[in-house]
Each structure stands twice: as structure tokens, then as C-alpha cells.
Design an enzyme around this catalytic site. Structure first.
Site, short mmCIF file in Angstrom:
data_model
loop_
_atom_site.label_atom_id
_atom_site.label_comp_id
_atom_site.label_asym_id
_atom_site.label_seq_id
_atom_site.Cartn_x
_atom_site.Cartn_y
_atom_site.Cartn_z
N ASP A 1 -3.73 -2.16 2.40
CA ASP A 1 -3.49 -1.72 0.98
C ASP A 1 -2.82 -0.38 1.27
O ASP A 1 -3.00 0.40 1.71
CB ASP A 1 -5.05 -1.28 0.66
CG ASP A 1 -5.31 -0.63 -0.86
OD1 ASP A 1 -4.13 -0.22 -1.17
OD2 ASP A 1 -6.11 -0.44 -1.36
N HIS A 2 -1.36 -0.71 0.34
CA HIS A 2 -0.38 0.55 0.69
C HIS A 2 -0.88 1.91 0.59
O HIS A 2 -0.28 2.63 0.97
CB HIS A 2 0.95 -0.11 0.18
CG HIS A 2 0.92 0.16 -1.56
ND1 HIS A 2 0.50 -0.79 -2.30
CD2 HIS A 2 1.26 1.25 -2.15
CE1 HIS A 2 0.69 -0.58 -3.28
NE2 HIS A 2 1.33 0.78 -3.37
N HIS B 1 -7.21 -0.45 -4.85
CA HIS B 1 -6.65 1.13 -4.36
C HIS B 1 -7.43 2.09 -4.65
O HIS B 1 -7.91 2.86 -4.22
CB HIS B 1 -5.27 1.19 -5.35
CG HIS B 1 -4.17 0.41 -4.82
ND1 HIS B 1 -4.11 -0.12 -3.55
CD2 HIS B 1 -3.06 0.01 -5.79
CE1 HIS B 1 -3.03 -1.11 -3.59
NE2 HIS B 1 -2.35 -0.97 -4.75
#
Length: 510
Positions: free
Chosen positions: A197-198, A260
């Protein structure tokens, strides 16, 4: 006589973590994510000396091309998207470690070619290297590739570590996430799996732990006793671009909230871990999810808002409505805006509304977490001309476009009278550390190769997030015959979202 040099104080804390010798296999190496994020991130790691001395990159995609053609594409991608102009010497060194294989993802022969190439590279280095398989592909190929890796014994080695990195989305609902997890767990142990999950690679997200747990001033107020509510915003001023196929099947809730934004909630609300080891941190995040009750269908009506943008003006430019975008069906009911109200029903947070909003074509691009404290119990500062009185303090953590933290406090306006207005105390990464924050993918790729899983999502986290979001998706699907809220492109979103805050609260301006 040797000259004694003092250590440079400016490099304190910037030590490079050792990364074991690794061969990284990127499935989907010719795709957009690889071009824009992964290859530039690898270049910047090479530029900083963070890649291991013995490192190889094997690109694997369905397209037929040679090693030289892949290197030329990689060079162009790095020159276009790297956060710093490439150094020719460093770039050539990295390109020399790259090779390419044409691999239809369901073709057994392709995995035999991967196995042979990995063995060749091990022989070149005189010892087996760790393996990391990065799945930068459409989600429907996740189970296909994972199953083939297992069939061809590319999922495990007695001599070295083998890991798999899985991009989002991890499933499209709770049932599909559970099915995908069954495939993953049949091929890999959980310690081998890195669900990326950037957002978790962004400095401000990581700094949330530092802010909370290394500054005693925040701990006494970080609870229902002092916090009135929390607003988490992920607003974009852009539309869907060329992603109509993906986005119309996904929507704002799946695209940003389920992964996110739910991760941000867990980091904001978690209890202090015993240590900052990966599983200790993730244990506390799971406890937050366990304390959140999934809404019933009746509650969804009152606790969520979905909407779709109409035509409008963004940054002085006329833009079309969502249904007029290329590739979007004329009768699409996909939400481009989603807002919801959640509560964490534990001792620290009970009764504190946590409201989330995200949307396309909003007034500006910003991602932030705003912790809104309760007002002071006095009105003595009001009533003076030019004074707004003592306003509730706010702690705002900004993730983009400029990473930093600000705290609003009441201060006296210069003059003879006691007039109060809010002012901000601000911490900005760029000015405080005189350096550019690394891209999120740089940190996450390096951590995956190191086996450091703190910033990656564990299986019980991924399923816990879906447990909360899945009933909302189901309720929205059942209500598809009802009118869909709308908002003008370039605005702050639909007016209906204001009701989620309740009382006299208002969303922060965009």
C-alpha cells in the site's frame, strides 16, 4: 600521518540498511506502474547506494522483446519519471543488471524460462540469491501467477529467502479477498507475503507513529476526553484520465477508502506497540479494525454518502462530467466521491466520529488527517471587533502535496485589546531536513527485499478492512435504483456530505 576527520553530523540517522543479494522479478515490467514508479524507484535506490552489490532485475511481461529493447524502455522511463536527473554512470550500471523474458502469465513454459534465468544468475554470482516476485499486474492475474509460481517451485527455497509482493487491490470485496488469500496461503507463508500500500511508504504516514509515540505532549490529549472528531481527506483535482476501464468497475470506495484510508485510521487510532517490530505494530492495527463495527444496511443510509461529478471548472479549465469521460458508460452509477462516518468502539475512542472523504475532480489535490480538539470551556475571548475568539485547536498531518504537520493555536492579535485568532505552528519536511523525501516505492521496495514487513498489510488487516467496507458496497448496490448524489467538478463535493459530521461541525475547506 593520517588526518583525523570529524564525522559529518548531517548524515546522522541516514545510515543505509543492509539489503541481502537479491534477484527481483517484476511481473508486468512493461506496464504503467513499472514505468512510472518501480523502475524510477530502483534507479534512485541505486543512486543512493541502497541496492545490494549483487542485484538483478528480471522483467517479465507478455510482450515479445529483447533484453536490449527492455533496457531502452527502462532508460526512457527513468529519464522521464525519476525524482532526480539520472547520473549516466549509475544508470548504465543499473541497466546492465536488467534482463527480460516474455511470459504469458498462464503459460507453464514461461515459468520454466524464469526458473532457468534465476539459476543462470545464481551461477553468475557463485551463490544462490534471495528472490522477490513483484506482481505489478492486473488483479485478475494475482491468483494465476501465484499458482504458477507454486507449480514450478519458485515459491520456496531451503537456501535463500523467497518473497512475493502483491499490489492493491487485494480482492474486490470480502469474498474475493478471502478466495485470493486461500490461493496465497497455499503457496506462501505469511512471512513471505508483502501486500503493498504505497501510502504507507510516505514519510508523513510513518511520521504519525513518531508524532504520537515520541512526543509526550500528544499522549494525554489523544483520546475521547479531548478529541471532538477526526477528518481524513484524500481529494484529487484530476479526473480518471485513461483509467475508465479500471475506475468504473472500482469506484472511489474501493480505490482509496478500503485500503489507503482505512490504513490511516488504524495508524491514527492504534495503541503504543510493545516494540516497533512488524508484527507488534500490525497486531495493534488489527485491534483497531476489530473495534470497528461493520454498518448495517440501515446504518449505511445515514453514515455514508456517494456522488458523481458533473461538468465544471477546475483550475480555470472547463472539464466534462464523469459520464462524458472517454470509456465511461452513459448510465454509469460508479461513485467518484465517497464519504463515510466510522467509530472505533474502544476505551480511547468511543464516541469520537471519524469521518472520511475522497473524490475526483474536487477543488484541489490534498491528502490530510485533521485531528479536531474540543473547544475551550469559556467564551471570555469573544465579543471584540476583529476577534474570532478561541477556536478549537487542530493537529493536521498533510501527506500530499507537501508533507508536513501543522498545529493551530489561539494567539493574541497585536494591539491594546485582547483579541484572539488562530495561527499555525508548522513542520515541513523539505525545509526541516533540507532534503527531498524519497518516493514511497523506494522505501517499500527496499523493505520488501530486506524482509521488513512493518509498512505492509497483513492478511488479517486486509480482510478486516473488507469486513467493514463490504456491507457498504452491498447496501449501495441494493439502492442502485435510487437517485445518485452529484457535485460540480471543481467544488468541495456534495452538500449531503455535511450531514455526516453532525452538530455544528463542518468539513475543512479544500
Amino acid at each position: 600521518m593520517a588526518v583525523q576527520t570529524e564525522p559529518n553530523p548531517l548524515i546522522a540517522g541516514l545510515e543505509r540498511f543492509p539489503v541481502p543479494p537479491t534477484t527481483l522479478v517484476i511481473f508486468g515490467a512493461t506496464g504503467d506502474l513499472s514505468r512510472r514508479k518501480l523502475l524510477p524507484a530502483l534507479y534512485n535506490l541505486a543512486h543512493e547506494g541502497s541496492l545490494p552489490e549483487r542485484f538483478n532485475l528480471v522483467g517479465a511481461s507478455r510482450r515479445e522483446q529483447s533484453d536490449e529493447e527492455f533496457r531502452a524502455e527502462a532508460k526512457e522511463a527513468i529519464e522521464s519519471f525519476s525524482r532526480r536527473p539520472p547520473d549516466e554512470h549509475v544508470l548504465e550500471g543499473l541497466l546492465g543488471r536488467m534482463s527480460y523474458l516474455s511470459v504469458p502469465f498462464d503459460d507453464p513454459a514461461g515459468y520454466e524460462r524464469i526458473a532457468a534465468r534465476l539459476l543462470e544468475l545464481d551461477d553468475e554470482h557463485g551463490a544462490p540469491l534471495n528472490k522477490a516476485h513483484y506482481l505489478s499486474v492486473a488483479p485478475e492475474y494475482f491468483p494465476v501467477i501465484i499458482s504458477k509460481l507454486k507449480e514450478h517451485k519458485l515459491n520456496y527455497s531451503r537456501e535463500v529467502d523467497v518473497r512475493v509482493v502483491i499490489e492493491k487491490p487485494f480482492g474486490t470485496d470480502l469474498a474475493s479477498a478471502q478466495q485470493l488469500q486461500e490461493v496465497v496461503s497455499s503457496a506462501f507463508r505469511e512471512s513471505q507475503v508483502f501486500r503493498i500500500d504505497h501510502y504507507l511508504g510516505k514519510e508523513t504516514v510513518q511520521n504519525m507513529l513518531a508524532l504520537r509515540f515520541s512526543n509526550l505532549m500528544f499522549e494525554p490529549v489523544w483520546s475521547r476526553s479531548y478529541i471532538d472528531h477526526v477528518q481524513i481527506t484524500a481529494a484529487e483535482d484530476l479526473g480518471i484520465g485513461s483509467r475508465a476501464g479500471y475506475y468504473d468497475a472500482s469506484g472511489a470506495l474501493r480505490d482509496l477508502v478500503q485500503n489507503h484510508m482505512m490504513q490511516l485510521v488504524t495508524l491514527l487510532c492504534m495503541e503504543p506497540p510493545v516494540s516497533f517490530d512488524a508484527d507488534k505494530v500490525r497486531d495493534e492495527k488489527v485491534k483497531v479494525l476489530d473495534a470497528m463495527r461493520a454498518p448495517t444496511a440501515e446504518e449505511v443510509v445515514h453514515s455514508t454518502v456517494r456522488a458523481q461529478y458533473t461538468g465544471g471548472t477546475v483550475a480555470g479549465e472547463e472539464v466534462p462530467a464523469y459520464r462524458e469521460e472517454d470509456g465511461v458508460p452513459d448510465d454509469s452509477r460508479t461513485e467518484t466521491y465517497a464519504a463515510l462516518r466510522l467509530e472505533v468502539e474502544n476505551w480511547r475512542w468511543a464516541g469520537v466520529p471519524i469521518v472520511l472523504r475522497t473524490g475526483k475532480r474536487l477543488a484541489r489535490k490534498v491528502t490530510e488527517i485533521a485531528v479536531m480538539l474540543k473547544p475551550v470551556p469559556t467564551t471570555a475571548f469573544g465579543g471584540h471587533e476583529g476577534s474570532v475568539g478561541a477556536q478549537p485547536n487542530q493537529i493536521v498531518m498533510t501527506l500530499q502535496p507537501n508533507e508536513g504537520v501543522s498545529i493551530s493555536i489561539g494567539a493574541k492579535i497585536p494591539g491594546t485589546r485582547l483579541r484572539i485568532r488562530p495561527v499555525n505552528m508548522e513542520f515541513n519536511y523539505g525545509t526541516s531536513f533540507m532534503s527531498q523525501s524519497p518516493e514511497a516505492y523506494e522505501r517499500l521496495i527496499m523493505d520488501a527485499m530486506r524482509g521488513e514487513a512493518t509498512l505492509f498489510t497483513r492478511a488479517d488487516e486486509a480482510l478486516g478492512q473488507w469486513r467493514i467496507i463490504d456491507p457498504i458496497l452491498s447496501a449501495w448496490k441494493d439502492a442502485d435504483s435510487e437517485p445518485l448524489e452529484s457535485y460540480e467538478a471543481g467544488s468541495a463535493g456534495p452538500e449531503a456530505a455535511e450531514r455526516l459530521l453532525g452538530d455544528d461541525r463542518r468539513w475543512r475547506g479544500l
